[in-house]
Design a protein around this motif. Sequence first.
Motif, PDB file in Angstrom:
ATOM      1  N   MET A   1       0.824  -1.191   0.000  1.00 35.03           N
ATOM      2  CA  MET A   1       0.000   0.000   0.000  1.00 35.03           C
ATOM      3  C   MET A   1       0.867   1.253   0.000  1.00 35.03           C
ATOM      4  O   MET A   1       0.513   2.240  -0.625  1.00 35.03           O
ATOM      5  CB  MET A   1      -0.917  -0.054   1.225  1.00 35.03           C
ATOM      6  CG  MET A   1      -1.986   0.957   1.201  1.00 35.03           C
ATOM      7  SD  MET A   1      -3.191   0.523  -0.046  1.00 35.03           S
ATOM      8  CE  MET A   1      -4.481   1.603   0.363  1.00 35.03           C
ATOM      9  N   GLY A   2       1.990   1.192   0.699  1.00 33.38           N
ATOM     10  CA  GLY A   2       2.886   2.345   0.752  1.00 33.38           C
ATOM     11  C   GLY A   2       3.471   2.686  -0.602  1.00 33.38           C
ATOM     12  O   GLY A   2       3.611   3.860  -0.957  1.00 33.38           O
ATOM     13  N   LYS A   3       3.830   1.658  -1.376  1.00 39.25           N
ATOM     14  CA  LYS A   3       4.381   1.894  -2.714  1.00 39.25           C
ATOM     15  C   LYS A   3       3.353   2.552  -3.620  1.00 39.25           C
ATOM     16  O   LYS A   3       3.699   3.391  -4.457  1.00 39.25           O
ATOM     17  CB  LYS A   3       4.851   0.575  -3.332  1.00 39.25           C
ATOM     18  CG  LYS A   3       6.071   0.002  -2.675  1.00 39.25           C
ATOM     19  CD  LYS A   3       6.499  -1.270  -3.357  1.00 39.25           C
ATOM     20  CE  LYS A   3       7.691  -1.873  -2.655  1.00 39.25           C
ATOM     21  NZ  LYS A   3       8.143  -3.107  -3.291  1.00 39.25           N
ATOM     22  N   LEU A   4       2.086   2.191  -3.443  1.00 36.38           N
ATOM     23  CA  LEU A   4       1.028   2.792  -4.238  1.00 36.38           C
ATOM     24  C   LEU A   4       0.923   4.288  -3.945  1.00 36.38           C
ATOM     25  O   LEU A   4       0.805   5.098  -4.860  1.00 36.38           O
ATOM     26  CB  LEU A   4      -0.305   2.114  -3.962  1.00 36.38           C
ATOM     27  CG  LEU A   4      -1.519   2.675  -4.703  1.00 36.38           C
ATOM     28  CD1 LEU A   4      -1.363   2.450  -6.201  1.00 36.38           C
ATOM     29  CD2 LEU A   4      -2.785   2.027  -4.192  1.00 36.38           C
ATOM     30  N   PHE A   5       0.989   4.673  -2.659  1.00 30.32           N
ATOM     31  CA  PHE A   5       0.917   6.090  -2.302  1.00 30.32           C
ATOM     32  C   PHE A   5       2.113   6.866  -2.827  1.00 30.32           C
ATOM     33  O   PHE A   5       1.978   8.005  -3.278  1.00 30.32           O
ATOM     34  CB  PHE A   5       0.806   6.262  -0.782  1.00 30.32           C
ATOM     35  CG  PHE A   5      -0.552   5.947  -0.242  1.00 30.32           C
ATOM     36  CD1 PHE A   5      -1.693   6.447  -0.838  1.00 30.32           C
ATOM     37  CD2 PHE A   5      -0.693   5.134   0.857  1.00 30.32           C
ATOM     38  CE1 PHE A   5      -2.946   6.158  -0.343  1.00 30.32           C
ATOM     39  CE2 PHE A   5      -1.938   4.842   1.368  1.00 30.32           C
ATOM     40  CZ  PHE A   5      -3.076   5.350   0.768  1.00 30.32           C
ATOM     41  N   ILE A   6       3.286   6.259  -2.797  1.00 26.62           N
ATOM     42  CA  ILE A   6       4.471   6.923  -3.347  1.00 26.62           C
ATOM     43  C   ILE A   6       4.308   7.103  -4.854  1.00 26.62           C
ATOM     44  O   ILE A   6       4.594   8.175  -5.397  1.00 26.62           O
ATOM     45  CB  ILE A   6       5.745   6.120  -3.022  1.00 26.62           C
ATOM     46  CG1 ILE A   6       6.028   6.196  -1.527  1.00 26.62           C
ATOM     47  CG2 ILE A   6       6.934   6.637  -3.815  1.00 26.62           C
ATOM     48  CD1 ILE A   6       7.141   5.297  -1.060  1.00 26.62           C
ATOM     49  N   PHE A   7       3.816   6.077  -5.530  1.00 28.88           N
ATOM     50  CA  PHE A   7       3.603   6.164  -6.977  1.00 28.88           C
ATOM     51  C   PHE A   7       2.592   7.258  -7.308  1.00 28.88           C
ATOM     52  O   PHE A   7       2.807   8.047  -8.229  1.00 28.88           O
ATOM     53  CB  PHE A   7       3.124   4.808  -7.521  1.00 28.88           C
ATOM     54  CG  PHE A   7       2.782   4.845  -8.981  1.00 28.88           C
ATOM     55  CD1 PHE A   7       3.782   4.859  -9.933  1.00 28.88           C
ATOM     56  CD2 PHE A   7       1.458   4.887  -9.395  1.00 28.88           C
ATOM     57  CE1 PHE A   7       3.471   4.909 -11.283  1.00 28.88           C
ATOM     58  CE2 PHE A   7       1.138   4.933 -10.735  1.00 28.88           C
ATOM     59  CZ  PHE A   7       2.145   4.941 -11.680  1.00 28.88           C
ATOM     60  N   ILE A   8       1.491   7.303  -6.565  1.00 30.33           N
ATOM     61  CA  ILE A   8       0.463   8.327  -6.815  1.00 30.33           C
ATOM     62  C   ILE A   8       1.034   9.721  -6.560  1.00 30.33           C
ATOM     63  O   ILE A   8       0.767  10.653  -7.313  1.00 30.33           O
ATOM     64  CB  ILE A   8      -0.785   8.058  -5.953  1.00 30.33           C
ATOM     65  CG1 ILE A   8      -1.490   6.798  -6.455  1.00 30.33           C
ATOM     66  CG2 ILE A   8      -1.747   9.243  -5.982  1.00 30.33           C
ATOM     67  CD1 ILE A   8      -2.620   6.323  -5.568  1.00 30.33           C
ATOM     68  N   GLY A   9       1.849   9.885  -5.516  1.00 31.29           N
ATOM     69  CA  GLY A   9       2.467  11.177  -5.235  1.00 31.29           C
ATOM     70  C   GLY A   9       3.394  11.621  -6.350  1.00 31.29           C
ATOM     71  O   GLY A   9       3.363  12.782  -6.781  1.00 31.29           O
ATOM     72  N   VAL A  10       4.220  10.712  -6.826  1.00 28.01           N
ATOM     73  CA  VAL A  10       5.123  11.032  -7.937  1.00 28.01           C
ATOM     74  C   VAL A  10       4.319  11.353  -9.189  1.00 28.01           C
ATOM     75  O   VAL A  10       4.653  12.286  -9.933  1.00 28.01           O
ATOM     76  CB  VAL A  10       6.100   9.853  -8.192  1.00 28.01           C
ATOM     77  CG1 VAL A  10       6.869  10.039  -9.481  1.00 28.01           C
ATOM     78  CG2 VAL A  10       7.048   9.696  -7.017  1.00 28.01           C
TER      79      VAL A  10
END
Length: 63
Positions: A1-10
């Motif tokens: 889930m954390g990787k998804l939030f980082i991807f969405i932020g980028v």
Amino acid sequence: MGKLFIFIGVLFVIIGLVWGLIGKLPGDITFKKGNTTIYFPIVTSIVISIILSLIFFIIGRFR
């Protein structure tokens, strides 16, 4: 889930940078009368829609 939030932020950062570059394309409609300005970003919306469609298509292929 954390990787998804980082991807969405980028992704939002990239969209923000691209939006600044293509903010007013030829084909966008602007009406100016006195102190009032109305802006319809038709072509910009189409370009962003195509880019997002390609991004989500690529993401869907790797799921």
